[in-house]
Scaffold this motif. Structure first.
Motif, PDB file in Angstrom:
ATOM      1  N   LYS A  79      32.794  57.197  31.158  1.00  0.00           N
ATOM      2  CA  LYS A  79      33.766  56.622  30.227  1.00  0.00           C
ATOM      3  C   LYS A  79      34.603  57.744  29.629  1.00  0.00           C
ATOM      4  CE  LYS A  79      30.583  54.766  27.941  1.00  0.00           C
ATOM      5  NZ  LYS A  79      29.894  54.493  26.709  1.00  0.00           N
ATOM      6  N   VAL A  80      35.775  57.378  29.133  1.00  0.00           N
ATOM      7  CA  VAL A  80      36.571  58.266  28.295  1.00  0.00           C
ATOM      8  C   VAL A  80      36.713  57.525  26.976  1.00  0.00           C
ATOM      9  CG1 VAL A  80      38.820  59.354  27.975  1.00  0.00           C
ATOM     10  CG2 VAL A  80      37.754  59.354  30.243  1.00  0.00           C
ATOM     11  N   SER A 140      41.117  49.172  39.327  1.00  0.00           N
ATOM     12  CA  SER A 140      39.664  49.067  39.547  1.00  0.00           C
ATOM     13  C   SER A 140      38.934  49.784  38.419  1.00  0.00           C
ATOM     14  CB  SER A 140      39.269  49.732  40.868  1.00  0.00           C
ATOM     15  OG  SER A 140      39.952  49.131  41.938  1.00  0.00           O
ATOM     16  N   ILE A 141      37.913  49.146  37.870  1.00  0.00           N
ATOM     17  CA  ILE A 141      37.182  49.675  36.715  1.00  0.00           C
ATOM     18  C   ILE A 141      35.693  49.685  37.038  1.00  0.00           C
ATOM     19  CG2 ILE A 141      36.692  49.323  34.267  1.00  0.00           C
ATOM     20  CD1 ILE A 141      39.338  47.635  34.206  1.00  0.00           C
ATOM     21  N   ASN A 142      35.051  50.842  36.850  1.00  0.00           N
ATOM     22  CA  ASN A 142      33.614  50.945  37.111  1.00  0.00           C
ATOM     23  C   ASN A 142      32.840  50.692  35.815  1.00  0.00           C
ATOM     24  OD1 ASN A 142      30.988  51.657  37.654  1.00  0.00           O
ATOM     25  ND2 ASN A 142      31.526  53.429  38.901  1.00  0.00           N
ATOM     26  N   THR A 143      32.167  49.555  35.728  1.00  0.00           N
ATOM     27  CA  THR A 143      31.406  49.229  34.515  1.00  0.00           C
ATOM     28  C   THR A 143      29.916  49.510  34.702  1.00  0.00           C
ATOM     29  OG1 THR A 143      31.155  46.940  35.249  1.00  0.00           O
ATOM     30  CG2 THR A 143      33.050  47.436  33.828  1.00  0.00           C
ATOM     31  N   GLY A 144      29.546  50.129  35.824  1.00  0.00           N
ATOM     32  CA  GLY A 144      28.123  50.349  36.104  1.00  0.00           C
ATOM     33  C   GLY A 144      27.727  51.815  36.049  1.00  0.00           C
ATOM     34  N   ASP A 145      26.555  52.105  36.588  1.00  0.00           N
ATOM     35  CA  ASP A 145      25.999  53.466  36.555  1.00  0.00           C
ATOM     36  C   ASP A 145      26.117  54.184  37.899  1.00  0.00           C
ATOM     37  OD1 ASP A 145      25.140  52.888  33.979  1.00  0.00           O
ATOM     38  OD2 ASP A 145      23.267  52.012  34.729  1.00  0.00           O
ATOM     39  N   GLU A 146      26.590  53.485  38.906  1.00  0.00           N
ATOM     40  CA  GLU A 146      26.701  54.053  40.257  1.00  0.00           C
ATOM     41  C   GLU A 146      28.183  54.120  40.636  1.00  0.00           C
ATOM     42  OE1 GLU A 146      23.932  54.771  41.988  1.00  0.00           O
ATOM     43  OE2 GLU A 146      22.672  54.015  40.357  1.00  0.00           O
ATOM     44  N   PRO A 147      28.519  54.926  41.639  1.00  0.00           N
ATOM     45  CA  PRO A 147      29.910  54.898  42.106  1.00  0.00           C
ATOM     46  C   PRO A 147      30.306  53.485  42.540  1.00  0.00           C
ATOM     47  CG  PRO A 147      28.774  56.798  43.027  1.00  0.00           C
ATOM     48  CD  PRO A 147      27.710  55.948  42.349  1.00  0.00           C
ATOM     49  N   LEU A 148      31.526  53.098  42.196  1.00  0.00           N
ATOM     50  CA  LEU A 148      32.061  51.794  42.620  1.00  0.00           C
ATOM     51  C   LEU A 148      32.872  52.039  43.899  1.00  0.00           C
ATOM     52  CD1 LEU A 148      32.822  48.791  42.230  1.00  0.00           C
ATOM     53  CD2 LEU A 148      34.733  49.585  40.800  1.00  0.00           C
ATOM     54  N   VAL A 149      32.373  51.515  45.014  1.00  0.00           N
ATOM     55  CA  VAL A 149      33.024  51.744  46.311  1.00  0.00           C
ATOM     56  C   VAL A 149      33.625  50.439  46.803  1.00  0.00           C
ATOM     57  CG1 VAL A 149      32.724  52.540  48.683  1.00  0.00           C
ATOM     58  CG2 VAL A 149      31.333  53.547  46.851  1.00  0.00           C
ATOM     59  N   THR A 150      34.932  50.455  47.047  1.00  0.00           N
ATOM     60  CA  THR A 150      35.611  49.271  47.580  1.00  0.00           C
ATOM     61  C   THR A 150      36.436  49.673  48.796  1.00  0.00           C
ATOM     62  OG1 THR A 150      37.473  49.609  46.062  1.00  0.00           O
ATOM     63  CG2 THR A 150      35.774  48.057  45.363  1.00  0.00           C
ATOM     64  N   PHE A 151      36.669  48.712  49.642  1.00  0.00           N
ATOM     65  CA  PHE A 151      37.559  48.886  50.792  1.00  0.00           C
ATOM     66  C   PHE A 151      38.779  48.000  50.536  1.00  0.00           C
ATOM     67  CE2 PHE A 151      39.240  47.577  54.880  1.00  0.00           C
ATOM     68  CZ  PHE A 151      39.264  48.758  55.597  1.00  0.00           C
ATOM     69  N   GLY A 179      26.979  48.070  24.638  1.00  0.00           N
ATOM     70  CA  GLY A 179      26.422  48.356  25.958  1.00  0.00           C
ATOM     71  C   GLY A 179      26.954  47.476  27.075  1.00  0.00           C
ATOM     72  N   LYS A 180      27.929  46.597  26.730  1.00  0.00           N
ATOM     73  CA  LYS A 180      28.444  45.683  27.770  1.00  0.00           C
ATOM     74  C   LYS A 180      29.972  45.760  27.860  1.00  0.00           C
ATOM     75  CE  LYS A 180      26.705  41.666  26.505  1.00  0.00           C
ATOM     76  NZ  LYS A 180      25.674  41.619  25.468  1.00  0.00           N
ATOM     77  N   PRO A 181      30.519  45.477  29.049  1.00  0.00           N
ATOM     78  CA  PRO A 181      31.982  45.480  29.157  1.00  0.00           C
ATOM     79  C   PRO A 181      32.630  44.322  28.419  1.00  0.00           C
ATOM     80  CG  PRO A 181      30.948  45.020  31.305  1.00  0.00           C
ATOM     81  CD  PRO A 181      29.838  45.262  30.334  1.00  0.00           C
ATOM     82  N   GLU A 182      33.716  44.608  27.739  1.00  0.00           N
ATOM     83  CA  GLU A 182      34.457  43.568  27.038  1.00  0.00           C
ATOM     84  C   GLU A 182      35.951  43.801  27.276  1.00  0.00           C
ATOM     85  OE1 GLU A 182      32.711  42.508  23.180  1.00  0.00           O
ATOM     86  OE2 GLU A 182      34.784  42.418  22.444  1.00  0.00           O
ATOM     87  N   VAL A 183      36.680  42.711  27.503  1.00  0.00           N
ATOM     88  CA  VAL A 183      38.132  42.805  27.680  1.00  0.00           C
ATOM     89  C   VAL A 183      38.786  42.636  26.317  1.00  0.00           C
ATOM     90  CG1 VAL A 183      40.160  41.834  28.845  1.00  0.00           C
ATOM     91  CG2 VAL A 183      37.931  41.807  30.011  1.00  0.00           C
TER      92      VAL A 183
END
Ligand SMILES: O=P(O)(O)OC[C@H]1O[C@](O)(CO)[C@@H](O)[C@@H]1O
Ligand SMILES: [Fe+2]
Length: 192
Positions: A79-80, A140-151, A179-183
């Motif tokens: 996060k920033v 694209s937004i990574n809300t998890g703890d692992e790399p977010l990989v998309t094609f 601790g959770k994503p919110e828009v």
């Protein structure tokens, strides 16, 4: 008419999204000034360690309507301030161009909005294909703890309009709350 492209095959590693056959484009926190909403938090990260936020593969295919650009995009966790790591986001220069993303690993959201003010999020989890229709800017937004990989894949003549997002931002931000994503509404969003 021939378009001077021969058939080809490219390898993308299912474990980490990377291709060992191409050089990726890389975006560090210092490349994201004016993109993350908390400028002080961004500067602090840059001063401590200017880390990689995301990388993606761009093909050098002729940008004609008959070709399809594709590749993987890898957004690293982190996060920033309270804002999750994400791509810059863009409209397509040919505004009415759709794009499809297939999530290989990780978790996150595709934030989308059009000039009319409609917005939505698509859920990235392994196996989900998220479609962003024409007219929608996408990030694209990574809300998890692992790399977010998309094609991803889209028509090759679409072009990228980064300026609109760099100037106005997205109407919405995805931040961590309890601790959770919110828009939330983007307090810095400009109408013109
Ligand atoms: O172009 P941005 O917003 O920096 O995000 C990078 C991603 O978007 C794409 O331009 C596709 O829309 C890819 O090249 C890459 O996955
Ligand atoms: Fe795109």
């Amino acid at each position: 008419m021939t378009n001077n492209v021969n058939p080809f095959t490219l390898f993308f590693d299912l474990a980490n999204g990377k291709s060992n056959e191409k050089e990726s484009s890389k975006r560090y926190v210092s490349n994201m000034k004016g993109i993350f909403h908390n400028e002080a938090a961004l500067q602090q990260v840059v001063d401590e360690e200017d880390r990689l936020v995301y990388e993606f593969y761009e093909l050098d295919l002729p940008q004609t309507e008959g070709n399809i650009l594709f590749g993987t995009s890898i957004v690293y966790p982190g996060k920033v301030g309270d804002e999750y790591n994400m791509t810059k986001g863009h409209f397509h220069t040919i505004l009415d161009t759709g794009e499809v993303y297939y999530c290989i690993s990780g978790q996150g959201l595709l934030l989308m909005e059009n000039p009319e003010g409609d917005w939505d999020t698509g859920e990235f989890k392994p196996g989900n294909a998220v479609y962003t229709p024409g007219r929608y800017a996408h990030r694209s937004i990574n809300t998890g703890d692992e790399p977010l990989v998309t094609f991803f894949a889209f028509r090759a003549d679409a072009g990228h309009d980064y300026g609109t997002i760099e100037t106005k931002g997205f109407r919405k931000l995805v931040v961590e709350r309890d601790g959770k994503p919110e828009v939330i509404d983007n307090p810095n969003w400009k109408d013109n």
